[in-house]
Write an enzyme that holds these catalytic residues in place. Structure first.
Site, short mmCIF file in Angstrom:
data_model
loop_
_atom_site.label_atom_id
_atom_site.label_comp_id
_atom_site.label_asym_id
_atom_site.label_seq_id
_atom_site.Cartn_x
_atom_site.Cartn_y
_atom_site.Cartn_z
N ASN A 90 0.86 -1.18 0.00
CA ASN A 90 0.00 0.00 0.00
C ASN A 90 0.90 1.24 0.00
O ASN A 90 1.48 1.59 1.02
CB ASN A 90 -0.91 0.00 1.24
CG ASN A 90 -1.81 1.22 1.31
OD1 ASN A 90 -1.75 2.12 0.48
ND2 ASN A 90 -2.65 1.26 2.33
N LYS B 268 3.35 1.04 3.19
CA LYS B 268 3.00 -0.04 4.12
C LYS B 268 2.99 -1.36 3.35
O LYS B 268 2.50 -1.42 2.23
CB LYS B 268 1.62 0.20 4.74
CG LYS B 268 1.54 1.45 5.60
CD LYS B 268 0.20 1.58 6.30
CE LYS B 268 -0.87 2.10 5.38
NZ LYS B 268 -0.74 3.53 5.09
N ARG C 66 -2.91 -1.97 -3.33
CA ARG C 66 -4.03 -1.05 -3.15
C ARG C 66 -3.85 0.09 -4.15
O ARG C 66 -2.82 0.74 -4.20
CB ARG C 66 -4.04 -0.50 -1.72
CG ARG C 66 -5.10 0.58 -1.46
CD ARG C 66 -4.44 1.92 -1.25
NE ARG C 66 -5.41 2.94 -0.87
CZ ARG C 66 -5.09 4.07 -0.26
NH1 ARG C 66 -3.83 4.32 0.06
NH2 ARG C 66 -6.01 4.97 0.03
N ASP D 196 -9.76 1.27 -4.28
CA ASP D 196 -10.46 2.01 -3.23
C ASP D 196 -11.90 2.33 -3.61
O ASP D 196 -12.76 2.50 -2.75
CB ASP D 196 -9.73 3.34 -2.98
CG ASP D 196 -8.86 3.28 -1.74
OD1 ASP D 196 -8.74 2.19 -1.15
OD2 ASP D 196 -8.31 4.31 -1.35
N HIS E 104 -12.26 7.32 7.88
CA HIS E 104 -10.88 7.01 7.51
C HIS E 104 -10.10 8.31 7.66
O HIS E 104 -10.33 9.27 6.92
CB HIS E 104 -10.81 6.50 6.07
CG HIS E 104 -9.41 6.28 5.59
ND1 HIS E 104 -8.81 5.04 5.58
CD2 HIS E 104 -8.49 7.15 5.11
CE1 HIS E 104 -7.58 5.16 5.11
NE2 HIS E 104 -7.36 6.43 4.82
N LEU E 105 -9.18 8.35 8.62
CA LEU E 105 -8.47 9.60 8.92
C LEU E 105 -6.97 9.37 8.78
O LEU E 105 -6.38 8.59 9.51
CB LEU E 105 -8.81 10.06 10.34
CG LEU E 105 -10.32 10.19 10.64
CD1 LEU E 105 -10.54 10.59 12.09
CD2 LEU E 105 -10.97 11.18 9.70
N GLY E 106 -6.37 10.08 7.83
CA GLY E 106 -4.93 9.98 7.60
C GLY E 106 -4.48 11.19 6.82
O GLY E 106 -4.98 12.29 7.03
N GLY F 54 -5.16 11.57 3.73
CA GLY F 54 -6.47 11.82 3.14
C GLY F 54 -7.53 11.32 4.10
O GLY F 54 -7.31 10.36 4.83
#
Length: 282
Positions: free
Chosen positions: A6, A13, A58, A115, A175-177, A179
């Protein structure tokens, strides 16, 4: 063994699984400079000693063409590259990961998982934009949604922990990162999400502004040109635009340790705007 890679907008990752899907080895690296390709090459080269038989990637955007897991080849990879301008912080890095893996594991089958797949059957009232039909037909404008792999996984995991049935539950996932997005899931199906045709809309993110009045885009494009405006939207806005940092850990440190009252105020504003945008979508 299976390698899952990913490549995100700010991180790399990977995990290696055995045939029973047990994790054998994993790593996560934050990459906040311009050495992404070199870091990725070094990381993948370390995995050559493993007997990798399958690689999964991904990929953020599949567009209207790719909505199911895809076995990669030179032809469909070229098609994917054409979508990079629609997800410039993600797809180029996803594709870079694929190409480097092809270089190191030439004979190993590789697959892309998108995604956008989880949101492919959004209700039309949620996915349609109020634009002229000839425009939406020509350009394929609709709400695609992103982070679907994450939203589906988190929703299912939450149901397990809460001892609820995924197919009979109403769930909001965040989903918090680098983005960020919020999704609504009903009876196992996505019914709405904050991101739209591209990963730019929705909640405030690290370098992207989320929802804004479109007139701002028109004004800036007239003054600065479209390419400069796109750079501002993708790389210089969001939390970074408000307080100058594009990493949540840096922001939290600035909140606690800033020596400048103005810097402290900007950090608090960035944090408050970020949290409020999430609350508002929920």
């Amino acid at each position: 063994m299976i390698l899952i890679l990913n490549c995100g907008s700010q991180s790399i990752k990977w995990k290696i699984f055995n045939e029973k899907l047990k994790v054998l080895k994993e790593n996560k690296i934050e990459v906040l400079d311009n050495n992404f390709e070199k870091v990725l090459e070094d990381e993948i080269s370390k995995l050559r000693d493993f007997e990798i038989t399958l690689i999964g990637h991904r990929v953020v955007r599949g567009g209207g063409k790719f909505s199911e897991p895809l076995k990669l080849n030179s032809e469909n990879l070229a098609e994917l590259e054409k979508l990079s301008n629609l997800a410039p912080l993600h797809n180029p890095y996803n594709i870079l990961g694929i190409k480097i893996c092809v270089r190191f594991f030439e004979a190993v089958p590789q697959f892309a998982v998108f995604d956008t797949e989880f949101f492919k059957n959004l209700p039309e009232k949620a996915s349609a934009y109020a634009l002229p039909k000839n425009i939406t037909d020509e350009f394929g404008f609709k709400r695609h949604g992103f982070h679907g792999i994450s939203h589906e996984f988190v929703a299912k995991k939450a149901c397990i922990l809460a001892k609820k049935q995924f197919n009979k539950s109403k769930i909001i996932t965040c989903h918090l990162g680098g983005g960020c997005s919020v999704a609504a899931i009903k009876n196992g199906k996505a019914i709405d999400t904050s991101m739209g045709f591209s990963p730019l809309s929705g909640v405030v993110m690290m370098t992207r502004p989320g929802d804004l009045d479109d007139e701002i885009i028109f004004k800036l494009s007239e003054k600065l040109g479209i390419e400069h405006t796109k750079e501002i939207w993708n790389k210089k806005s969001g939390i970074k635009g408000i307080c100058g940092v594009n990493n949540m850990l840096e922001l939290l440190d600035m909140l606690k340790n800033s020596e400048s009252p103005e810097q402290s105020r900007r950090a608090k504003l960035a944090f408050d705007v970020f949290v409020y945008s999430i609350q508002k979508y929920i």
